[in-house]
Design an enzyme around this catalytic site. Sequence first.
Site, short mmCIF file in Angstrom:
data_model
loop_
_atom_site.label_atom_id
_atom_site.label_comp_id
_atom_site.label_asym_id
_atom_site.label_seq_id
_atom_site.Cartn_x
_atom_site.Cartn_y
_atom_site.Cartn_z
N LEU A 67 9.80 -0.38 4.17
CA LEU A 67 8.68 0.55 4.35
C LEU A 67 8.47 1.40 3.10
CD1 LEU A 67 9.98 1.30 7.89
CD2 LEU A 67 7.72 0.31 7.41
N THR A 98 13.12 2.13 -0.41
CA THR A 98 13.72 3.14 -1.29
C THR A 98 13.32 4.50 -0.76
OG1 THR A 98 13.40 1.67 -3.17
CG2 THR A 98 13.90 3.97 -3.66
N LYS A 188 19.78 2.66 -6.57
CA LYS A 188 18.37 2.30 -6.73
C LYS A 188 17.60 3.39 -7.48
CE LYS A 188 14.33 0.48 -6.15
NZ LYS A 188 13.91 -0.61 -7.04
P1 NAD Z 1 3.79 -1.70 0.52
O1 NAD Z 1 3.04 -0.44 0.70
O2 NAD Z 1 3.13 -2.88 -0.11
O3 NAD Z 1 4.35 -2.21 1.94
C1 NAD Z 1 4.76 -1.37 2.97
C2 NAD Z 1 4.43 -2.01 4.31
O4 NAD Z 1 4.87 -1.15 5.36
C3 NAD Z 1 2.92 -2.24 4.53
O5 NAD Z 1 2.69 -3.55 5.03
C4 NAD Z 1 2.58 -1.18 5.57
O6 NAD Z 1 1.50 -1.56 6.41
C5 NAD Z 1 3.87 -1.10 6.35
N1 NAD Z 1 4.01 0.12 7.13
C6 NAD Z 1 3.75 1.40 6.76
N2 NAD Z 1 4.00 2.25 7.79
C7 NAD Z 1 4.44 1.48 8.82
C8 NAD Z 1 4.86 1.77 10.14
N3 NAD Z 1 4.88 3.03 10.62
N4 NAD Z 1 5.23 0.74 10.94
C9 NAD Z 1 5.21 -0.54 10.46
N5 NAD Z 1 4.83 -0.87 9.22
C10 NAD Z 1 4.45 0.13 8.41
O7 NAD Z 1 5.11 -1.31 -0.29
P2 NAD Z 1 6.09 -2.28 -1.12
O8 NAD Z 1 5.62 -2.36 -2.52
O9 NAD Z 1 6.33 -3.52 -0.34
O10 NAD Z 1 7.41 -1.37 -1.15
C11 NAD Z 1 8.24 -1.19 -0.02
C12 NAD Z 1 9.49 -0.42 -0.44
O11 NAD Z 1 10.19 -1.18 -1.43
C13 NAD Z 1 9.19 0.95 -1.06
O12 NAD Z 1 10.17 1.86 -0.66
C14 NAD Z 1 9.27 0.66 -2.56
O13 NAD Z 1 9.63 1.82 -3.29
C15 NAD Z 1 10.35 -0.40 -2.61
N6 NAD Z 1 10.28 -1.34 -3.75
C16 NAD Z 1 9.10 -1.89 -4.15
C17 NAD Z 1 9.07 -2.77 -5.22
C18 NAD Z 1 7.79 -3.40 -5.73
O14 NAD Z 1 7.80 -3.98 -6.82
N7 NAD Z 1 6.68 -3.33 -4.99
C19 NAD Z 1 10.26 -3.12 -5.87
C20 NAD Z 1 11.46 -2.58 -5.42
C21 NAD Z 1 11.45 -1.69 -4.35
#
Ligand code: NAD
Length: 315
Positions: A67, A98, A188
């Site tokens: 999330l 994270t 992280k």
């Molecule tokens: P994102 O915003 O693309 O995905 C988050 C997902 O969670 C979305 O599909 C959203 O609809 C869903 N969501 C939000 N609230 C919700 C709820 N209450 N119930 C169910 N689903 C819900 O984000 P992301 O880029 O996939 O990143 C996710 C995590 O991973 C973050 O903490 C980010 O910091 C970490 N991260 C991201 C990357 C990257 O390159 N994108 C790399 C490493 C770590």
Amino acid sequence: SANKIGFIGLGQMGGNMAINLAKAGNHVVVFDVVQGNIDAVKPHGKVDVVKSPREVAAQATTIVTMLPSTPHVEQVYLGKEGLIHELTKAHFLIDSSTIDPGFTKKLAAQLAEETGATMVDAPVSGGVNGAKNATLTFMVGGSDAAFAKANPVLKQMGKNIVHCGDVCTSSLLLSSSHFFVATGQAAKICNNLALAIEMVAVAEAMTLGDKLGINPKVLAGILNTSSAQCWSSSLYNPYPGILENVPSSNDYKGGFASVLMRKDLGLALDAAKAAEASVPLTSATHQLYNMVVAQGDGMKDFSYILKFLEGKKAK
Ligand code: NAD
């Protein structure tokens, strides 16, 4: 339900991670609040869609959450339709988001006390391509036993699964309050502050080089065979057209949103304040991403900092 795995949060990262679990033959039970993100995962194997986190917990005892930030994790675990209402001591939760390590610590303790369930923190590094190719690094906080249990699940989504330490008995006591670090989250946050600073550094070098008349491809090649080489120069270069399949070559779409990088830098600053660590460049970099978000570009990938430095209307 040996190979039944729940998955909540099917975004840039989670969608690809859930697809890898389904492709590996697991029966995946998913929930998200965005229908399009669910639809993208469904065709890739045995995927069941349910209507709330608690329904995920009713169907599966091993559950991965991915999330955006701390409030979303709080909602999914502790909200009205949250996981906590269905959890038993048979449940095993892997939070790969994270988030605030202090919250992770509190949440793991509350779940254990009230339901007997075990939670580990397992944030990732490797970006969207790492999620797609199942080459992520997972930084896992938890006991030896919990790590052993998480490992076979995480192996299907990543390459390097690192045990950072026990989430419950971590000796790193920060500041005055009872702020114990969740070790995966701590690792992280440290990784991402270095990543953000390196991204800004590469963006500054590429921007200056461009203005000095060096071909950006030649400059990138020099960085990548010289002492400035880093992930941001070689695998995620912020200058458009240097690499294929990275956000800078796709109008900075997809990837890791600037608003999420700002969040991670904020988490690092909070932790540094509590630990009385000096992090001047983290502080400056946090301000840069504040400005990117303030001008309305928070959803652009964090490599967009190059365009921000160029001046948006410069070219
Ligand atoms: P994102 O915003 O693309 O995905 C988050 C997902 O969670 C979305 O599909 C959203 O609809 C869903 N969501 C939000 N609230 C919700 C709820 N209450 N119930 C169910 N689903 C819900 O984000 P992301 O880029 O996939 O990143 C996710 C995590 O991973 C973050 O903490 C980010 O910091 C970490 N991260 C991201 C990357 C990257 O390159 N994108 C790399 C490493 C770590």
